[in-house]
Design a protein around this motif. Sequence first.
Motif, short mmCIF file in Angstrom:
data_model
loop_
_atom_site.label_atom_id
_atom_site.label_comp_id
_atom_site.label_asym_id
_atom_site.label_seq_id
_atom_site.Cartn_x
_atom_site.Cartn_y
_atom_site.Cartn_z
N TRP A 223 -6.51 56.06 117.39
CA TRP A 223 -6.43 54.85 116.58
C TRP A 223 -5.11 54.77 115.83
CZ3 TRP A 223 -7.70 50.14 116.02
CH2 TRP A 223 -7.65 49.48 114.78
N GLU A 224 -4.66 55.86 115.25
CA GLU A 224 -3.43 55.84 114.47
C GLU A 224 -2.22 55.49 115.34
OE1 GLU A 224 -3.39 59.66 112.65
OE2 GLU A 224 -4.92 59.13 111.15
N ALA A 225 -2.19 56.00 116.58
CA ALA A 225 -1.08 55.67 117.48
C ALA A 225 -1.08 54.19 117.83
CB ALA A 225 -1.17 56.51 118.75
N ILE A 226 -2.26 53.61 118.03
CA ILE A 226 -2.35 52.18 118.32
C ILE A 226 -1.87 51.38 117.12
CG2 ILE A 226 -4.04 50.29 118.54
CD1 ILE A 226 -5.50 51.97 120.61
N CYS A 227 -2.26 51.77 115.93
CA CYS A 227 -1.85 51.04 114.72
C CYS A 227 -0.33 51.06 114.56
CB CYS A 227 -2.51 51.65 113.49
SG CYS A 227 -4.30 51.38 113.40
N ILE A 228 0.29 52.21 114.74
CA ILE A 228 1.75 52.32 114.58
C ILE A 228 2.46 51.52 115.66
CG2 ILE A 228 3.71 53.91 114.62
CD1 ILE A 228 1.77 56.04 113.45
N ALA A 229 2.01 51.66 116.92
CA ALA A 229 2.64 50.93 118.02
C ALA A 229 2.46 49.42 117.85
CB ALA A 229 2.06 51.38 119.35
N ALA A 230 1.28 49.01 117.38
CA ALA A 230 1.01 47.59 117.19
C ALA A 230 1.91 46.99 116.13
CB ALA A 230 -0.46 47.39 116.81
N LYS A 231 2.11 47.70 115.02
CA LYS A 231 2.98 47.18 113.96
C LYS A 231 4.43 47.08 114.44
CE LYS A 231 0.29 48.18 109.83
NZ LYS A 231 0.22 48.90 108.53
N LYS A 232 4.86 48.05 115.25
CA LYS A 232 6.20 47.97 115.84
C LYS A 232 6.32 46.73 116.71
CE LYS A 232 7.08 52.99 116.16
NZ LYS A 232 7.24 54.13 117.11
N CYS A 233 5.32 46.51 117.54
CA CYS A 233 5.34 45.36 118.44
C CYS A 233 5.32 44.05 117.68
CB CYS A 233 4.14 45.44 119.40
SG CYS A 233 4.09 44.12 120.62
N MET A 234 4.41 43.92 116.74
CA MET A 234 4.27 42.66 116.00
C MET A 234 5.53 42.37 115.17
SD MET A 234 1.47 41.38 117.01
CE MET A 234 1.49 39.98 115.88
N ALA B 204 -9.01 45.73 110.62
CA ALA B 204 -8.19 46.06 111.78
C ALA B 204 -6.89 45.27 111.77
CB ALA B 204 -8.97 45.79 113.06
N ALA B 205 -6.94 44.04 111.31
CA ALA B 205 -5.73 43.21 111.23
C ALA B 205 -4.73 43.83 110.26
CB ALA B 205 -6.09 41.80 110.81
N GLU B 206 -5.23 44.33 109.14
CA GLU B 206 -4.34 44.97 108.16
C GLU B 206 -3.75 46.26 108.72
OE1 GLU B 206 -6.89 45.43 104.82
OE2 GLU B 206 -6.69 43.35 104.15
N ALA B 207 -4.52 46.98 109.52
CA ALA B 207 -4.07 48.27 110.05
C ALA B 207 -3.08 48.12 111.20
CB ALA B 207 -5.26 49.10 110.51
N THR B 208 -3.23 47.04 111.97
CA THR B 208 -2.43 46.88 113.20
C THR B 208 -1.36 45.80 113.12
OG1 THR B 208 -4.00 45.28 114.11
CG2 THR B 208 -4.37 47.63 114.63
N GLY B 209 -1.59 44.80 112.28
CA GLY B 209 -0.72 43.63 112.27
C GLY B 209 -1.18 42.55 113.23
N PHE B 210 -2.25 42.81 114.01
CA PHE B 210 -2.79 41.79 114.90
C PHE B 210 -3.41 40.66 114.08
CE2 PHE B 210 -3.87 45.34 118.15
CZ PHE B 210 -2.58 45.29 118.67
N PRO B 211 -3.39 39.43 114.58
CA PRO B 211 -4.03 38.34 113.85
C PRO B 211 -5.54 38.54 113.71
CG PRO B 211 -2.52 37.49 115.53
CD PRO B 211 -2.66 38.96 115.78
N GLU B 212 -6.06 38.33 112.54
CA GLU B 212 -7.50 38.44 112.32
C GLU B 212 -8.22 37.38 113.15
OE1 GLU B 212 -10.77 38.13 108.64
OE2 GLU B 212 -8.60 38.11 108.22
N GLY B 213 -9.35 37.75 113.71
CA GLY B 213 -10.16 36.81 114.47
C GLY B 213 -9.79 36.68 115.93
N LEU B 214 -8.75 37.38 116.37
CA LEU B 214 -8.32 37.30 117.76
C LEU B 214 -9.35 37.96 118.67
CD1 LEU B 214 -5.65 36.13 118.91
CD2 LEU B 214 -4.81 38.48 119.05
N PRO B 215 -9.73 37.32 119.81
CA PRO B 215 -10.70 37.93 120.71
C PRO B 215 -10.14 39.17 121.40
CG PRO B 215 -9.86 35.89 121.65
CD PRO B 215 -9.34 35.96 120.25
N VAL B 216 -10.95 40.22 121.45
CA VAL B 216 -10.60 41.45 122.15
C VAL B 216 -11.39 41.49 123.45
CG1 VAL B 216 -10.57 43.97 122.05
CG2 VAL B 216 -10.14 42.63 119.98
N VAL B 217 -10.69 41.63 124.56
CA VAL B 217 -11.29 41.47 125.89
C VAL B 217 -11.43 42.82 126.59
CG1 VAL B 217 -11.00 40.37 128.15
CG2 VAL B 217 -10.35 39.15 126.06
N ALA B 218 -12.56 43.02 127.25
CA ALA B 218 -12.83 44.23 128.00
C ALA B 218 -12.01 44.27 129.28
CB ALA B 218 -14.31 44.32 128.35
#
Length: 476
Positions: free
Chosen positions: A54-65, A191-205
Amino acid sequence: MSEKYIIGIDEGSQSAKILIFDTRGNIVCEGKHALQPYNLPQPGLVEHPGDDWWEAICIAAKKCMSNFKGDVKDIVSIGLCTIRYCRAYLKEDGTLAQPALSWMDVRVAKPYEHTNPDVKYIVASSGYITHRLTGEFKDTVANYEGVWPIDVDKWNWSDDPAAYEAVGIPREMLFDLVMPGDILGYVTKEAAEATGFPEGLPVVATSNDKAVEGLGTGCMGETTACISLGTYTAAMMEGKEFLRDTKSVWPKFSCIPNKYLYDSNGIRRGMWTVSWFRDVLGDSYIKAAEEKGLSAEELLSQEAEKAPAGSDGLMTVLDWLAPVDAMYKKGIMIGFDGRHTRGHIYRSILEAVALTMKKHLNDMCDELGVNLEKIIITGGGSNSDLFMQIFADVFDIPAVRNEVNGAAGLGSAICAAVAVGIYDGFGEAVTNMVRIKDSFTPKAEDVEFYAKMLPIYTDITNHTDDILKKSYEFFH
């Protein structure tokens, strides 16, 4: 209408990669963060430290966003792909009850033993990340293979109580399942605060990571194979049904609902061995490469290009991680003499990957009764022209690489694009989002050489296994 964007999450064995694509499959921006070294508490046990996934995803996501220059309102969905064969033990609130298990941990191949009272749920890596992103207790069915009570024909948990007894996991300890391309849930405020992803965005399998890669390469048709150059290196082909009692074909769930993918046997530490050799050379070599404006791998490739096909007799056997049923196996380099340089060693490792995968795909195609006409190479190793040419020469068919070689991220985005209606189906999405970059044609002289070398190479372990079995008693 403004351009729409899709996020693809690709978390593998070595890093978390977050990519944002436009609807034509172009990478708009990306972020990456390496996973920590594994914890190895005792032989056979391989754990991810802390909350590393989870922590790696959060750091990578903030870099990307932080690199995204568009309007975040135009990001429409997230596709989630994580490494297969892993296992996470969760508390009732969905947090980790103990360290997550790598696919290399022997416990993932055995029935579960309930020794930790804090464990409420047992999930694949994708289930854990789904919960962290959405708060839902759901997961994709297509990332469950191996020691799970799964019904591969119905794409759901088994109806047979004996299936749960066999794996030691009761139904109440498992998440609910959805199909690839279905929405798992929506990004929570936390999760939005942790990753920088927009809140409410659909997550797809999506599916298991290899199947997602296969989709992201456009690997379709029974005469095309995709070779995925990862920590675990394997090949895959499109399948029509879930085959049983096969020796060289491993049927898996596809990333397309109700379809299957055929896996070959693989190399348990394929591209990891390339990284291992780079690291053995030390920081001074990496610095020397940087001074030339190159990565260490690029400099090694330049040196390896000076070595001939066959590396002047140096051959490498890629058993740097022994299989569970043959723990005595070890990596081997055989055939050294005074001619050999770093470049020879590096070329020998690349040739070992190609020759090993040639053997595995020969076995696979023989069992399926098909003849290969094209191979798609994906993963970071496909950036090497030398490696691509070796594949073409070893296989004696064209080897192609795509514009996007991090195909798992693109495969995730394809699923996410279909889920929110950007494309009507997976075929249309692949047509619009996957493009070939270039193709490598076999060289007749090297084709003939590798054809003669292959039976010699594949015979090595028939002569070395006895020695390794004896030495294992002292060195294991």
